[in-house]
Write a protein that holds these residues in place. Structure first.
Motif, PDB file in Angstrom:
ATOM      1  N   HIS A 114      50.426   6.587  39.446  1.00  0.00           N
ATOM      2  CA  HIS A 114      50.413   5.761  40.663  1.00  0.00           C
ATOM      3  C   HIS A 114      51.489   4.685  40.616  1.00  0.00           C
ATOM      4  O   HIS A 114      52.079   4.337  41.651  1.00  0.00           O
ATOM      5  CB  HIS A 114      49.039   5.109  40.831  1.00  0.00           C
ATOM      6  N   SER A 115      51.768   4.150  39.428  1.00  0.00           N
ATOM      7  CA  SER A 115      52.807   3.113  39.316  1.00  0.00           C
ATOM      8  C   SER A 115      54.180   3.660  39.646  1.00  0.00           C
ATOM      9  O   SER A 115      55.102   2.895  39.956  1.00  0.00           O
ATOM     10  CB  SER A 115      52.806   2.528  37.899  1.00  0.00           C
ATOM     11  N   ARG A 116      54.321   4.976  39.602  1.00  0.00           N
ATOM     12  CA  ARG A 116      55.587   5.624  39.957  1.00  0.00           C
ATOM     13  C   ARG A 116      55.608   6.066  41.428  1.00  0.00           C
ATOM     14  O   ARG A 116      56.527   6.756  41.851  1.00  0.00           O
ATOM     15  CB  ARG A 116      55.838   6.851  39.058  1.00  0.00           C
ATOM     16  N   GLY A 117      54.595   5.657  42.177  1.00  0.00           N
ATOM     17  CA  GLY A 117      54.539   6.021  43.591  1.00  0.00           C
ATOM     18  C   GLY A 117      54.119   7.454  43.837  1.00  0.00           C
ATOM     19  O   GLY A 117      54.424   8.031  44.887  1.00  0.00           O
ATOM     20  N   LEU A 118      53.392   8.035  42.880  1.00  0.00           N
ATOM     21  CA  LEU A 118      52.986   9.433  42.947  1.00  0.00           C
ATOM     22  C   LEU A 118      51.464   9.540  42.946  1.00  0.00           C
ATOM     23  O   LEU A 118      50.755   8.549  42.782  1.00  0.00           O
ATOM     24  CB  LEU A 118      53.568  10.193  41.752  1.00  0.00           C
ATOM     25  N   LYS A 119      50.958  10.777  43.093  1.00  0.00           N
ATOM     26  CA  LYS A 119      49.524  11.046  43.111  1.00  0.00           C
ATOM     27  C   LYS A 119      49.188  12.056  42.017  1.00  0.00           C
ATOM     28  O   LYS A 119      49.918  13.025  41.820  1.00  0.00           O
ATOM     29  CB  LYS A 119      49.104  11.594  44.479  1.00  0.00           C
ATOM     30  N   LEU A 120      48.080  11.815  41.330  1.00  0.00           N
ATOM     31  CA  LEU A 120      47.702  12.681  40.216  1.00  0.00           C
ATOM     32  C   LEU A 120      46.693  13.735  40.655  1.00  0.00           C
ATOM     33  O   LEU A 120      45.698  13.428  41.309  1.00  0.00           O
ATOM     34  CB  LEU A 120      47.096  11.857  39.079  1.00  0.00           C
ATOM     35  N   GLY A 121      46.959  14.988  40.270  1.00  0.00           N
ATOM     36  CA  GLY A 121      46.020  16.068  40.508  1.00  0.00           C
ATOM     37  C   GLY A 121      45.420  16.558  39.205  1.00  0.00           C
ATOM     38  O   GLY A 121      46.019  16.420  38.131  1.00  0.00           O
ATOM     39  N   ILE A 122      44.229  17.137  39.295  1.00  0.00           N
ATOM     40  CA  ILE A 122      43.558  17.668  38.120  1.00  0.00           C
ATOM     41  C   ILE A 122      42.912  19.003  38.474  1.00  0.00           C
ATOM     42  O   ILE A 122      42.815  19.357  39.651  1.00  0.00           O
ATOM     43  CB  ILE A 122      42.526  16.661  37.566  1.00  0.00           C
ATOM     44  N   TYR A 123      42.447  19.700  37.463  1.00  0.00           N
ATOM     45  CA  TYR A 123      41.941  21.067  37.608  1.00  0.00           C
ATOM     46  C   TYR A 123      40.504  21.153  37.101  1.00  0.00           C
ATOM     47  O   TYR A 123      40.138  20.550  36.082  1.00  0.00           O
ATOM     48  CB  TYR A 123      42.826  22.003  36.777  1.00  0.00           C
ATOM     49  N   SER A 124      39.702  21.930  37.805  1.00  0.00           N
ATOM     50  CA  SER A 124      38.402  22.338  37.312  1.00  0.00           C
ATOM     51  C   SER A 124      38.116  23.737  37.834  1.00  0.00           C
ATOM     52  O   SER A 124      38.925  24.311  38.560  1.00  0.00           O
ATOM     53  CB  SER A 124      37.309  21.352  37.740  1.00  0.00           C
ATOM     54  N   ASP A 125      36.969  24.288  37.456  1.00  0.00           N
ATOM     55  CA  ASP A 125      36.679  25.679  37.769  1.00  0.00           C
ATOM     56  C   ASP A 125      35.214  25.816  38.159  1.00  0.00           C
ATOM     57  O   ASP A 125      34.324  25.326  37.461  1.00  0.00           O
ATOM     58  CB  ASP A 125      36.967  26.553  36.539  1.00  0.00           C
ATOM     59  N   MET A 126      34.977  26.508  39.291  1.00  0.00           N
ATOM     60  CA  MET A 126      33.616  26.784  39.733  1.00  0.00           C
ATOM     61  C   MET A 126      33.056  27.933  38.910  1.00  0.00           C
ATOM     62  O   MET A 126      33.149  29.098  39.291  1.00  0.00           O
ATOM     63  CB  MET A 126      33.619  27.125  41.229  1.00  0.00           C
ATOM     64  N   GLY A 127      32.532  27.599  37.734  1.00  0.00           N
ATOM     65  CA  GLY A 127      32.035  28.634  36.849  1.00  0.00           C
ATOM     66  C   GLY A 127      31.596  28.049  35.526  1.00  0.00           C
ATOM     67  O   GLY A 127      31.695  26.834  35.286  1.00  0.00           O
ATOM     68  N   ASN A 128      31.149  28.899  34.645  1.00  0.00           N
ATOM     69  CA  ASN A 128      30.689  28.440  33.334  1.00  0.00           C
ATOM     70  C   ASN A 128      31.833  27.940  32.461  1.00  0.00           C
ATOM     71  O   ASN A 128      31.645  27.051  31.630  1.00  0.00           O
ATOM     72  CB  ASN A 128      29.943  29.568  32.619  1.00  0.00           C
ATOM     73  N   TYR A 129      33.004  28.541  32.644  1.00  0.00           N
ATOM     74  CA  TYR A 129      34.192  28.143  31.901  1.00  0.00           C
ATOM     75  C   TYR A 129      35.384  28.139  32.846  1.00  0.00           C
ATOM     76  O   TYR A 129      35.381  28.810  33.883  1.00  0.00           O
ATOM     77  CB  TYR A 129      34.480  29.119  30.746  1.00  0.00           C
ATOM     78  N   THR A 130      36.422  27.419  32.473  1.00  0.00           N
ATOM     79  CA  THR A 130      37.684  27.555  33.192  1.00  0.00           C
ATOM     80  C   THR A 130      38.318  28.881  32.789  1.00  0.00           C
ATOM     81  O   THR A 130      37.876  29.549  31.846  1.00  0.00           O
ATOM     82  CB  THR A 130      38.653  26.407  32.859  1.00  0.00           C
ATOM     83  N   CYS A 131      39.388  29.252  33.467  1.00  0.00           N
ATOM     84  CA  CYS A 131      40.061  30.511  33.137  1.00  0.00           C
ATOM     85  C   CYS A 131      40.606  30.484  31.712  1.00  0.00           C
ATOM     86  O   CYS A 131      40.708  31.519  31.056  1.00  0.00           O
ATOM     87  CB  CYS A 131      41.184  30.784  34.135  1.00  0.00           C
ATOM     88  N   GLY A 132      40.927  29.279  31.213  1.00  0.00           N
ATOM     89  CA  GLY A 132      41.427  29.139  29.851  1.00  0.00           C
ATOM     90  C   GLY A 132      40.343  28.944  28.815  1.00  0.00           C
ATOM     91  O   GLY A 132      40.644  28.737  27.629  1.00  0.00           O
ATOM     92  N   GLY A 133      39.070  28.979  29.228  1.00  0.00           N
ATOM     93  CA  GLY A 133      37.976  28.892  28.278  1.00  0.00           C
ATOM     94  C   GLY A 133      37.445  27.494  28.025  1.00  0.00           C
ATOM     95  O   GLY A 133      36.692  27.277  27.070  1.00  0.00           O
TER      96      GLY A 133
END
Length: 418
Positions: A112-131
């Motif tokens: 945010h201090s760089r004037g940007l927006k942070l995104g993140i990842y999650s998964d609708m399931g027991n695990y993410t695709c990467g486990g």
């Protein structure tokens, strides 16, 4: 009576789950880790390229100082493989402490201090695709609250390790949970890609009410074959897909791979042109620290971005196909248009192509239209509806035209060369 009751229940359900964040009235632009960096967690042997806060900070610095932010590339998103392998004692997701020692909130503050927006990842399931730990139906609220407490600005919600019923409940439930946090968080849904991407299995009316963008099809790979496969799928199914996109809710053909290894210069132009015509999110996945000036110039082409970010938000369509040549057209504000002629052939010889504004059904102004070559950044000429337009399209390349009524003054401050 039963039909009326069902219709009322559906309306109430959609109203209760409607995403109300006011975001992305034009397609989002930014950068994401996945295509370029995948699930590289080997920070011991590859510290510059592993999924870590150092990588995100380095990209944030480049986006802020390299002219990207000012052009609209503002979302900086961490994809899979950022978390610890277990939730904490309170059931919350945690970042890997070795790779994200400062935590996600501190990283969000930096971004945010760089004037940007942070995104993140999650998964609708027991695990993410990467486990890694997934988001199950009973952890949706705690995860949404956690992301909001970290002041995250975007969530990509994947769909590995779950079934159709869980997705049907979970994706709308996450939308409601994000809404309830009070923080505007761009919601990117992968749901359609796991259901074949098409009606009737995919309910785009519902998706448009709960998601800001959605993946329709397979993951992009770093190859021209992958780009062509995606383009052809969208063309074949455009009657179902084109009407459902618009301000605040976009079809997502996946990340831009310009600046990586798999595309030539001509092929990079082709992907960018069709993504702009399709009003697609422009989310890069590349190394901004080492990107060539040639690739950077393509991604920072102001006229291409203007076309992509058009406020009407109408997704363009393939309007003609002759052999390996296809013509794509998008309507823009002020009776302007963008047209791309794509050559998927690879036989080494540029293909001639002749058309006219009349054949393209661009005939409203008898005084004619001014044509500009988007990638060559040059004025082509003034054309009447019957005037021939003669082009040559390089193998696995594109010619992209910006078409403006002769009576409309060019936006010199933005286009520069007009």
């Amino acid at each position: 009576m039963h039909l009326l009751s069902f219709g009322l229940l559906l309306a109430l359900y959609m109203l209760s789950t409607a995403l109300d964040n006011g975001l992305v009235k034009t397609p989002p632009m930014g950068w994401m880790t996945w295509e370029r960096y995948r699930c590289n967690i080997d920070c011991k042997n590859d510290p510059d390229n592993c999924i870590s806060e150092n990588l995100i900070k380095a990209m944030a610095d480049k986006m802020a100082n390299g002219g990207w932010r000012e052009l609209g590339y503002v979302y900086l998103s961490i994809d899979d493989c950022w978390a610890k392998k277990q939730r904490d004692s309170n059931g919350k997701l945690e970042p890997d402490p070795d790779r994200f020692p400062s935590g996600i909130k501190a990283l969000a503050d930096y971004v945010h201090s760089r004037g940007l927006k942070l995104g993140i990842y999650s998964d609708m399931g027991n695990y993410t695709c990467g486990g890694y730990p997934g988001t199950t139906l009973d952890t949706i609220k705690i995860d949404a609250d956690t992301f909001a407490s970290w002041e995250v600005d975007m969530l990509k919600f994947d769909g590995c390790y779950s079934n159709d019923t869980e997705k049907a409940i979970g994706y709308p439930k996450m939308s409601s949970a994000l809404n309830a946090t009070g923080r505007p968080i761009l919601y990117s849904c992968s749901w359609p890609a796991y259901e074949g991407g098409l009606p009737p299995k995919v309910n785009y009316t519902l998706l448009g009410s709960i998601c800001n963008m959605w993946r329709n099809y397979d993951d992009i790979q770093d190859s021209w074959a992958s780009v062509v496969k995606i383009i052809q799928w969208f063309a074949a199914n455009q009657d179902a897909l084109q009407p459902v996109a618009g301000p605040g809710h976009w079809n997502d053909p996946d990340m831009l791979i310009t600046g990586d290894y798999g595309l030539s210069y001509e092929q990079s132009k082709a992907q960018l042109a069709i993504w702009a015509i399709m009003a697609a999110p422009l989310i890069m996945s590349n190394d901004l620290r080492t990107i060539s000036e040639e690739a950077k110039d393509l991604l920072q082409n102001r006229l291409l971005i203007y076309i992509n970010q058009d406020s009407l938000g109408i997704q363009g369509r393939q309007v003609m196909k002759v052999g390996c040549l296809s013509v794509w057209k998008r309507q823009l504000v002020n009776d302007q248009y963008a047209v791309a002629v794509l050559n998927t052939g690879d036989d080494g010889l540029p293909r001639p192509f002749s058309t006219s504004l009349g054949l393209l059904n661009i005939t409203e102004y008898s005084a004619g239209y001014k044509l500009y070559d988007v990638f060559n950044t040059e004025y082509v000429g003034l054309f009447k509806p019957i005037s021939p337009i003669n082009l040559k399209i390089n193998p696995s390349g594109v010619v992209m035209l910006f078409i403006q009524p002769a009576t409309v003054a060019p936006h010199r401050s933005y286009f520069g060369f007009l």
